[in-house]
Write a protein that holds these residues in place. Structure first.
Motif, short mmCIF file in Angstrom:
data_model
loop_
_atom_site.label_atom_id
_atom_site.label_comp_id
_atom_site.label_asym_id
_atom_site.label_seq_id
_atom_site.Cartn_x
_atom_site.Cartn_y
_atom_site.Cartn_z
N SER A 1 4.88 7.91 -14.49
CA SER A 1 5.57 6.62 -14.38
C SER A 1 5.77 6.18 -12.94
O SER A 1 6.07 5.01 -12.69
CB SER A 1 6.93 6.71 -15.09
N LYS B 1 0.21 6.84 -9.63
CA LYS B 1 -0.99 6.43 -10.37
C LYS B 1 -2.24 7.17 -9.94
O LYS B 1 -3.17 7.34 -10.73
CB LYS B 1 -1.21 4.92 -10.21
N GLU C 1 -3.34 4.92 -2.33
CA GLU C 1 -3.28 5.02 -3.79
C GLU C 1 -3.98 3.83 -4.45
O GLU C 1 -3.75 2.69 -4.07
CB GLU C 1 -1.82 5.07 -4.25
N ARG D 1 -0.03 -7.13 -3.15
CA ARG D 1 0.10 -6.73 -4.55
C ARG D 1 0.96 -5.47 -4.68
O ARG D 1 0.84 -4.55 -3.88
CB ARG D 1 -1.27 -6.49 -5.17
N ASP D 2 1.78 -5.45 -5.72
CA ASP D 2 2.61 -4.28 -5.99
C ASP D 2 1.95 -3.43 -7.06
O ASP D 2 2.44 -3.28 -8.18
CB ASP D 2 4.01 -4.72 -6.44
N GLU D 3 0.81 -2.87 -6.71
CA GLU D 3 0.02 -2.04 -7.64
C GLU D 3 -0.93 -1.18 -6.81
O GLU D 3 -1.13 -1.44 -5.62
CB GLU D 3 -0.79 -2.93 -8.60
N PRO D 4 -1.51 -0.14 -7.41
CA PRO D 4 -2.48 0.67 -6.67
C PRO D 4 -3.68 -0.18 -6.24
O PRO D 4 -4.27 -0.89 -7.05
CB PRO D 4 -2.90 1.74 -7.69
N VAL D 5 -4.02 -0.12 -4.96
CA VAL D 5 -5.08 -0.98 -4.42
C VAL D 5 -6.18 -0.18 -3.73
O VAL D 5 -7.12 -0.77 -3.18
CB VAL D 5 -4.48 -2.01 -3.43
N GLN E 1 5.31 5.80 0.37
CA GLN E 1 5.43 4.38 0.70
C GLN E 1 5.49 4.15 2.21
O GLN E 1 4.83 3.25 2.74
CB GLN E 1 6.67 3.80 0.03
N THR F 1 0.83 -1.19 0.00
CA THR F 1 0.00 0.00 0.00
C THR F 1 0.87 1.26 0.00
O THR F 1 1.93 1.29 0.62
CB THR F 1 -0.92 0.02 1.23
#
Length: 288
Positions: A55, A58, A288, A235-239, A147, A2
Motif C-alpha cells: 500500500s 510500488k 520508483e 504526478r503523484d504516482e510511480p514515474v 521521498q 519522484t
C-alpha cells in the motif's frame, strides 16, 4: 513527485512485552520484490506486513528483518507438573522400601526428571501487536527517506534537463547559419576547381542537401519530451518506468542529430546531449 527506490530504515522499541528491532533496506528493481525474515513464532504477521508494504511502495527490492526478544518476566517463569512430580516421588519412596541401603532423594533430582519441568508458554500476542506498531514507524521512516532522496534526484534531473534545453536552443538558432556555411563551402570548392556548373542544378542539389541536414523534427521531439518530463514530475504516482522510456527517446534523437551533422559544432552538441542523457538515465534507474 519522484521517489527513490534506495533507502534504509531502522526502528527499535523496548516495552513490557519485550524488545523488537526492525531493519528495512530498499534498492532499485523492475518490480516490487519483498523479502521478509521473521522469527518462527511471529510468522502469522507476514501477510499483514506484505499488505502494508504494497500500500506504500510500488517498485523496488525490499529486505525486511525483524529481531525480537520476549521480556525476561515471561522467559524466566518455571512451570512444574506437580502431579507428575508427586507420582515420581511416590514411586521412588515405594522402591526405597525394598532396598537395603536406599539413597536419599532431593528436589533437584526430581526436577531433572524428563517431563517434570515444562517449557513456559510465552504469550506472543502482545509481541506481535507491538512488532506491527513498530513496523508502521519503520515503514514511515523508509517512505520519508525514499521521498527526500527522490527530491534530490529530481533536482539533478532538472539541472541536466536545463543544460539539454540550452543545447537544443543553440542548435535551432544555428540551422540557417549551417546551411549558408555549407553553401559557401561548396561554391569555394567549385571555384577552386575552375569548373563551370549549372546554377539551377546547384540550387536543386542545395535543396536536397538542406533536406538531408534538416533536424527541426528531431529538435521539436526533444522539446516535446522536455515538456512531458516536466509534467511527469508533477504526478503523484510511480514515474520511473515512464522516465526510463523517455531517456531512450532522448538517446534516439541525439543519435539522429549526430548522424545528420555536417559540422563539428553539431557533432559536439550531439555528444553533449548523449552524455547528459546517460547521466540522467543512471539516476532514473533509482526512481520508483
Amino acid at each position: 513527485m519522484t521517489r527513490s527506490m534506495t533507502a534504509f530504515a531502522n526502528c527499535s522499541d523496548e516495552q513490557d512485552w519485550g524488545t523488537c528491532v526492525w531493519e528495512i533496506r530498499s534498492v532499485n528493481h523492475r518490480y516490487l520484490d519483498i523479502q521478509i525474515k521473521l522469527p518462527e513464532e511471529l510468522r502469522s504477521i507476514e501477510n499483514n506486513i506484505r499488505n502494508r508494504f504494497a500500500s506504500h511502495v510500488k517498485r523496488g527490492k525490499l529486505e525486511c528483518v525483524l529481531r525480537c526478544k520476549p521480556s525476561q518476566n515471561q522467559q524466566t517463569e518455571i512451570c512444574v507438573n506437580e502431579d507428575y512430580a508427586s507420582a515420581i516421588i511416590r514411586a521412588c519412596t515405594s522402591i526405597s522400601k525394598t532396598l537395603h541401603q536406599p539413597s536419599e532423594m532431593n528436589a533437584i533430582e526430581v526436577l531433572k526428571w524428563p517431563g517434570v519441568v515444562e517449557a513456559s508458554q510465552v504469550d506472543f500476542t502482545q509481541l506481535a501487536r507491538g512488532a506491527l506498531n513498530l513496523f508502521d514507524s519503520a515503514l514511515e521512516s523508509l517512505c520519508e527517506t525514499r521521498q527526500s532522496e527522490g527530491v534530490r534526484l529530481q533536482q539533478m534531473l532538472e539541472e541536466r534537463l536545463l543544460a539539454m534545453r540550452q543545447i537544443v536552443k543553440g542548435e535551432r538558432q544555428r540551422r540557417p547559419q549551417i546551411v549558408q556555411q555549407t553553401r559557401d563551402k561548396l561554391i569555394k570548392k567549385l571555384e577552386a576547381l575552375n569548373a563551370s556548373y549549372d546554377k539551377d542544378r546547384f540550387e536543386q542539389e542545395m535543396v536536397y542537401l538542406a533536406q538531408k541536414m534538416d533536424v527541426d523534427e528531431e529538435l521539436d521531439r526533444l522539446e516535446s519530451h522536455f515538456t512531458e518530463i516536466e509534467d511527469i514530475f508533477k504526478r503523484d504516482e510511480p514515474v520511473g518506468r515512464r522516465l526510463d522510456f523517455i531517456m531512450q527517446e532522448f538517446n534516439r534523437e541525439a543519435n539522429t542529430l549526430g548522424a545528420k551533422s555536417t559540422d563539428i559544432e553539431t557533432t559536439q552538441a550531439s555528444v553533449e546531449l548523449k552524455v547528459l542523457v546517460e547521466q540522467m538515465r543512471e539516476q532514473v534507474q533509482n526512481i520508483e
